[in-house]
Design an enzyme around this catalytic site. Structure first.
Site: not given
Length: 482
Positions: A452-454
């Site tokens: 998850d790039h968040r």
């Protein structure tokens, strides 16, 4: 005394379950907590115990039917007076029914609710874990056809329907065999979910179809035969296609979306369209790890430990999490917070006959290699047998999926909802590979990491994947990492 057992809430907020198999039949004597049925939730197959000791009076639902929480499934005769009590009903609803004005006269096919007239001291309180009956719009309560039991067996002429706390029941009463036919007008025709779906797709009202199956059950052939007699609303030809020639086979098979498949689909769509996925790949020479496994199998101390490549990858992942804790986090949107987990609950994706399950190993980072191997074997065995506890399917923090067992080299796995990373391990291939300045045949493995790039930056994801690769390419390097 007749006791009515309603489907309880089996936990995890599930609202329905499918009755897989009944282990009792009407007339059987059961004891308290005896295993009477297997029910399948969206997550697992659960053994259903009897809340009473007595004799099975009626099975209200046949095997294979999806039942909502709060619907009656079985009645017991526990002796005593003739009152009919409701196990799992809403106690408030029973009290309200008892205080309501006397009802208007009813046809002979129904009797005054026994539970509504019973004194308050005779009514039972809710059983723990048995939720109240839920008012479900669009889900009318099932009704039984006159003279036909829920399992298709003809009931005696003395059987009738008695309303108990707003739910239709079948209890012994004084109804006569000459009951008016008008009582069955509002009943739903008897059929299976695939047949109902077929009729709906063809625009056919099942109330106009005559069932030729057992006890009037409407089959696919009945729907097809009805199609030849009238032109349905869909505008399809009035005659069914000829299936008697060389192409005498079904063009398609339809089945309802339910249980685990429905839950998996919902979770994957939510994950794919909520978390921004990034996938990275790393191909490495794992010959040293394979040689390590061979030496462990030859060692008496580890011969029966069952340590395989999955256990080694799991250990490498747990060690790498300690160096990159960002992959062991969760994005809490409502709270506006990032949750950092201090322990690794390692999910192991398992392919089962029911679909994909992801049970997790609690505190996997605290286990040694032997402990991880034993935990993985236990989880996958339970998952394939359908005996995984619902609690074991939630609370994971990071997941491994082994697609290599299917001969696949790499993929782009979708995150398990609520997790920041998932690692896919591919098949180990014997390939030409650069080794000490020359080309040699080596055991090669590709790892695929989705994150998850968040929560995980590219640098963090890359370092995490590289650490796992380093351990697998040279297990001795662990000494420099801990």
């Amino acid at each position: 005394m007749i006791k009515v057992f309603k489907l309880p809430d089996l936990g995890e907020g599930l609202t329905e379950s499918e009755i897989v198999a009944w282990l009792v039949a009407p007339g059987d004597e059961v004891t308290l907590n005896q295993h009477i049925a297997d029910v399948e939730t969206a997550k697992a197959v659960v053994e259903l115990p009897s809340p009473f000791a007595g004799v099975v009076s009626v099975l209200h639902q046949p095997a294979g039917v999806v039942v909502h929480v709060g619907e009656p499934i079985v009645s017991f005769d526990i002796g005593g007076d003739a009152d009919t009590l409701d196990a799992g009903a809403d106690a408030g609803a029973v009290d309200a029914a008892a205080q309501a004005p006397a009802p208007a006269p009813v046809p002979a096919a129904a009797s005054v609710p026994a539970a509504a007239t019973a004194p308050a001291e005779k009514r039972e309180a809710n059983l723990v874990g048995y939720g109240p009956a839920v008012e479900r719009g669009g889900h009318p309560q099932r009704r039984l056809r006159p003279g036909v039991g829920p399992l298709g067996a003809a009931e005696s002429a003395a059987s009738t329907q008695t309303v108990v706390a707003g739910v239709d029941q079948v209890t012994p009463a004084a109804a006569s065999a000459g009951q008016p036919a008008a009582a069955s007008v509002a009943e739903r025709p008897r059929s299976t979910p695939p047949v109902r779906a077929l009729a709906r797709d063809l625009g056919i009202d099942l109330r106009t179809v005559t069932g030729t199956g057992r006890d009037g059950l409407i089959t696919r052939d009945d729907v097809s035969a009805h199609l030849t007699q009238s032109v349905p609303a869909t505008g399809l030809p009035a005659t069914a296609p000829d299936r008697s020639g060389p192409e005498a086979f079904e063009r398609e098979t339809r089945s309802p979306i339910k249980s685990l498949r429905k839950l998996t689909a919902k979770a994957m769509v939510q994950s794919a369209f909520t978390a921004p996925h990034v996938t990275e790949f790393l191909t490495i020479d794992v010959t040293p790890t394979v040689e390590l496994l061979d030496s462990l199998r030859a060692d008496r101390a580890f011969a029966d430990a069952g340590i395989g490549i999955l256990a080694v990858v799991a250990k490498a992942l747990c060690l790498a999490v300690g160096r990159t804790p960002a992959v062991n986090t969760r994005w809490d949107e409502p709270a506006g917070e990032i949750v950092q987990f201090h322990d690794v609950n390692l999910g192991i994706a398992a392919a089962t006959p029911r679909g994909l399950l992801v049970p997790n190993i609690v505190d996997a980072d605290r286990l040694d290699l032997r402990g991880l191997a034993a935990a993985i074997a236990e989880l996958t065995t339970a998952a394939r047998a359908g005996t995984t506890a619902p609690a074991a399917l939630s609370g994971g923090t990071v997941t491994i999926t082994n697609i290599g067992v299917f001969g696949i080299d790499a993929g782009t796995p979708i995150l398990n909802p609520g997790e920041a990373a998932i690692l896919a391990m591919g098949a180990i291939r014997l390939r030409p590979w650069e080794y000490r300045g020359t080309v040699a045949l080596r055991k090669v493995l590709t790892l695929s990491l989705s994150f998850d790039h968040r929560l995980v930056d590219g640098e963090q994801g890359s370092r995490f994947l590289a650490d796992i690769g380093t351990i697998l390419a040279d297990p001795a390097r662990v000494l420099t990492m801990v």
